[in-house]
Design an enzyme around this catalytic site. Structure first.
Site, PDB file in Angstrom:
ATOM      1  N   ASP A  14       0.875  -1.159   0.000  1.00 53.12           N
ATOM      2  CA  ASP A  14       0.000   0.000   0.000  1.00 53.12           C
ATOM      3  C   ASP A  14       0.925   1.226   0.000  1.00 53.12           C
ATOM      4  OD1 ASP A  14      -2.112   1.735   0.033  1.00 53.12           O
ATOM      5  OD2 ASP A  14      -3.099   0.871   1.782  1.00 53.12           O
TER       6      ASP A  14
HETATM    7  C1  BGC Z   1      -5.024   3.416   0.193  1.00 56.29           C
HETATM    8  C2  BGC Z   1      -5.156   2.408  -0.930  1.00 56.29           C
HETATM    9  C3  BGC Z   1      -5.059   3.113  -2.261  1.00 56.29           C
HETATM   10  C4  BGC Z   1      -3.729   3.848  -2.321  1.00 56.29           C
HETATM   11  C5  BGC Z   1      -3.488   4.558  -3.628  1.00 56.29           C
HETATM   12  C6  BGC Z   1      -3.806   4.314   0.024  1.00 56.29           C
HETATM   13  O1  BGC Z   1      -3.877   5.372   0.908  1.00 56.29           O
HETATM   14  O2  BGC Z   1      -4.964   2.756   1.428  1.00 56.29           O
HETATM   15  O3  BGC Z   1      -6.378   1.727  -0.813  1.00 56.29           O
HETATM   16  O4  BGC Z   1      -5.204   2.197  -3.302  1.00 56.29           O
HETATM   17  O5  BGC Z   1      -3.708   4.815  -1.277  1.00 56.29           O
HETATM   18  O6  BGC Z   1      -4.283   5.657  -3.771  1.00 56.29           O
END
Ligand code: BGC
Length: 763
Positions: A275
């Site tokens: 993530d």
């Molecule tokens: C989130 C993810 C997301 C990623 C990219 C993160 O803050 O937890 O779910 O896909 O950002 O935007």
């Protein structure tokens, strides 16, 4: 001349000798992946292991800014000399999230806001979810992206988790079946998915550091199970590890999770990405099998140094690179797909609309208040009657062109909306919007307190309306959890419901409450006032139109709850431990309710709920009959058939749920668990349909920690066929003559702190 010097300098930076320069340079797609990897310099290898950084995408070594689709969440690095194209990764679970009119673009690029995952789960209809996935994936493809960072499938452990709207259910079987359908639909377009957040990202408070202490049994049966089903049933191209730690380790740094379980046991063939900024130790992430670091950039030095100092074996890096390149080979961008920037938004709006109506759950309908009977004029109370909440905030947001509001939808359906009341709310909305900072305007109404109305303001609506409708709204998003105050209705909201109900009832008129929410809220302290309650969820850009379809009876509601609505927050099994300890700034969260999450808890411990798991009303009635089992003794597989008949006066669909009560002499078990469900087609009055369910050996098994195995215990099993987890209509039994070890797995992921799971005998 100058150009040649610069080019030589470029080659030198990457350690590419002129000898290599004259030899055949392997090309991705034409030559073997191993040869492409062998032709890479150390720097190229490290750069490809991570994305290009956040916001200001830096393209090494030139430092120039690279954006392929404004609004994308991340990019992987391109190495043109080896034929390696970049890939574009975009959010998210309710539709594609990109900028609609970035600078320099002379056309708009709107995306469809589909119902949020919780609303999709409420359809209990894999076919419907697959259709949504197909439409969503078409926008991913036609706007030039390669991967949608979805579906998000963490368990609804506690109603306060700020991201529950992005997730499906409290039950892993519902998650597994519906998210598999979503992955199939999305990937049928030739684009990728990223199953996230692996694993147990059920708390947003301190999400980048919190350590979740979970027993091996609860992990296997509850938190890993949905992921296991989707990986096995639908093979997502990628999996995204989560931010949190589980049993001491960041998930992105945990070999047992990302390799032993995900790849060795479940046979996952794709790529794992972190993530965004998840985890701390890039070397540990590489070793664990977290192939790609997102959004990347900052860990380059760390990995280069580790490689040069032999802290990490180049074989580990090459293994991860191979998975990244195997992924790139599949992407539309690598294949040179000429995207149109013109997905069929009209057709997708229709898909969104159908899914929205099917995901709404009718919670209460006294004396057939709904569908409307002789209603022509409506009085709409509550700010969200005039500003529909289509979805949540954060990466789960979608930039759609427009969403109708409930008042507009009533008007376009030919109803008269009480104008003086509308004017009061519109003025309120305008004032708070004007006062907000420009960057907060989009969501200010959702998070603002409800407008208090005087008794006179309420009373004066009654004579000009045939019915009172009150919408209650809630919004949330990643990065923080909801509060108990947000779970409860405010005094203003409760007073509004009470006073509107009293005023309309005094004139013999009915009142309906519509819930435009993303997660569970309190209902037991106000639900007696209105005549009907429709749980409309956050159902995307067409949600308001779908509400009117249901209220007027164009569509018969068929949604059911994929989670339980407790009588009060304190009844939630994790209420005392959420978000963690210490409560104001948690470091650890001990999941000591174990496997007793949601209905598994309420039913086993006999705690009453306001609305139970699997509950939802219809405008018609269904009769269940004729339960048949393929055998009285279990032998590898068992089929169960039932007949469902529409015995009412309106056509409708019915979801039938199969719960299994298993013997529990060896280990304690929930009193029943969902092991199957099926939805009928649209049945006309008097029409019947046969539904069939299959139980395999895993359906009978529980996780026995002492032997690290899924074991089905010998004895008598009861099949319970229900319209909800409480409303069991038919039962039948079968036996398993001998205890069966269905699957032996690795003894991994043990808790790093004491956790004593709740069991019925220790209560
Ligand atoms: C989130 C993810 C997301 C990623 C990219 C993160 O803050 O937890 O779910 O896909 O950002 O935007």
């Amino acid at each position: 001349m100058k150009k040649t010097i610069l080019f030589s300098a470029f080659l030198a930076v990457f350690g590419i000798s002129s000898a290599q320069n004259t030899a055949h340079i392997p090309q991705l797609g034409k030559d073997k992946i191993d040869d492409v990897i062998a032709a890479m310099t150390l720097e190229e290898k490290v750069y490809l292991l991570m994305g290009l950084g956040e916001n200001n995408w830096l393209n090494p070594p030139t430092g120039e800014k690279t954006v392929i689709i404004a609004g994308e969440a991340g990019l992987t690095w391109a190495i043109p000399r080896l034929g390696i194209t970049p890939s574009v990764l975009t959010d998210g679970p309710a539709g594609l999230r990109i900028e609609s009119h970035p600078e320099g673009l002379n056309f708009t690029r709107y995306c469809t806001a589909f119902p949020t995952a919780t609303a999709l789960a409420s359809t209990w209809n894999p076919e419907m979810v697959e259709t949504v996935g197909k439409a969503m994936g078409n926008e991913v493809l036609e706007y030039g992206s390669d991967v949608l960072l979805a579906p998000a499938i963490n368990i609804h452990r506690n109603p306060l988790c700020g991201r529950n709207f992005e997730y499906y259910s409290e039950d892993p079987f519902v998650v597994g079946k519906l998210a598999s359908a979503m992955v199939r639909g999305l990937q049928s377009n030739g684009v990728g998915t990223s199953l996230k957040h692996f694993v147990a990202n059920n708390i947003e408070t301190n999400r980048n550091s919190i350590n979740e202490v979970i027993s091996q049994r609860a992990l296997r049966e509850i938190y890993l199970r949905g992921f296991e089903m989707v990986v096995k049933e639908a093979q997502p191209w990628t999996v995204m590890s989560s931010y949190n730690r589980v049993n001491g380790f960041y998930t992105s740094e945990n070999y047992d999770l990302l390799t032993t379980i995900l790849r060795d046991e479940w046979k996952f063939k794709g790529m794992v990405m972190s993530d965004w900024w998840g985890g701390k130790d890039a070397v540990a992430q590489m070793k664990a099998g977290n192939d790609l670091l997102m959004p990347g950039c900052t860990q380059r030095e760390e990995l280069l140094t580790a490689l040069k100092n032999k802290i990490i074996d180049i074989k580990v890096i090459d293994r991860n690179l191979k998975r990244i390149l195997t992924f790139i080979l599949k992407t539309p961008r690598f294949k040179g797909y000429a995207y149109s920037n013109k997905p069929d938004l009209k057709a997708h709006a229709l898909v969104s609309h159908n899914a929205a109506t099917e995901g709404m759950v009718l919670l209460k309908n006294d004396k057939n208040t709904l569908p409307f009977n002789n209603v022509k004029r409506v009085a709409l109370f509550g700010k969200t009657s005039y500003r529909f909440i289509a979805g949540g905030t954060g990466s789960g947001e979608v930039n759609y062109e427009s969403a109708s509001t409930i008042n507009e939808s009533f008007e376009s359906n030919g109803y008269k909306v009480a104008k003086p009341l509308e004017a009061i709310y519109k003025q309120f909305i305008d004032t708070i919007t004007q006062k907000a900072k420009p960057e907060n305007r989009k969501f200010v109404v959702d998070f603002h307190a409800e407008l208090p109305l005087s008794k006179e303001q309420i009373d004066s609506q009654v004579k000009n309306a045939d019915i009172g409708i009150i919408t209650i709204g809630r919004n949330a998003g990643e990065g923080s959890d909801r509060s108990v105050a947000d779970f409860s209705l405010t005094d203003t909201e409760k007073q509004l419901i009470r006073e509107v109900s009293e005023a309309f009832h005094a004139a013999n008129k009915k009142v309906v409450v519509v819930l435009n929410i993303g997660g569970v809220i309190a209902t037991s302290d106000w639900r007696d006032y209105p005549d009907a309650i429709l749980l409309a969820w956050q159902t995307g850009q067409e949600g308001a139109n779908a509400i009117v379809d249901i209220l007027k009876g164009k569509v018969n509601p068929s949604g059911k709850l994929p989670m339980s609505f407790p009588m009060s927050y304190s009844d939630v099994p994790s209420a005392k431990t959420f978000p963690g300890e210490p409560a104001d700034n948690p470091i650890n969260a001990v999941y000591n309710e174990g496997i007793y999450v949601g209905y598994r808890y309420y039913e086993t411990f006999k705690i009453p709920t306001a609305y139970e798991f699997g509950y939802g009303l219809s405008y018609t009635q269904f009769e269940y009959s004729n339960i048949r089992l393929s055998s009285k003794e279990f032998n590898n597989e068992l089929t169960i058939m039932v007949t469902v008949k529409n015995t009412g006066k309106k056509e409708g669909k019915e979801t039938v749920e199969l719960y299994l009560h298993a013997p529990n002499t060896e280990i304690e078990k929930p009193v029943q668990e969902l092991k199957g469900f099926a939805k009928t087609k649209l049945l006309k009055p008097g029409e019947s349909q046969e539904l069939s369910f299959t139980l395999d050996a895993r359906s009978l098994a529980s996780f026995w920690t002492n032997v690290s195995s899924w074991v089905a215990e010998k004895g008598h099993y009861e099949v319970r066929i229900g319209a909800s987890s409480k409303d069991i209509r038919l039962t039948a039994g079968f036996t398993l003559p001998q205890t069966m070890v269905v699957e032996k797995v690795h003894d991994v992921l043990y808790p790093n702190r004491p956790v004593t799971d709740l069991t019925p005998s220790t209560k």
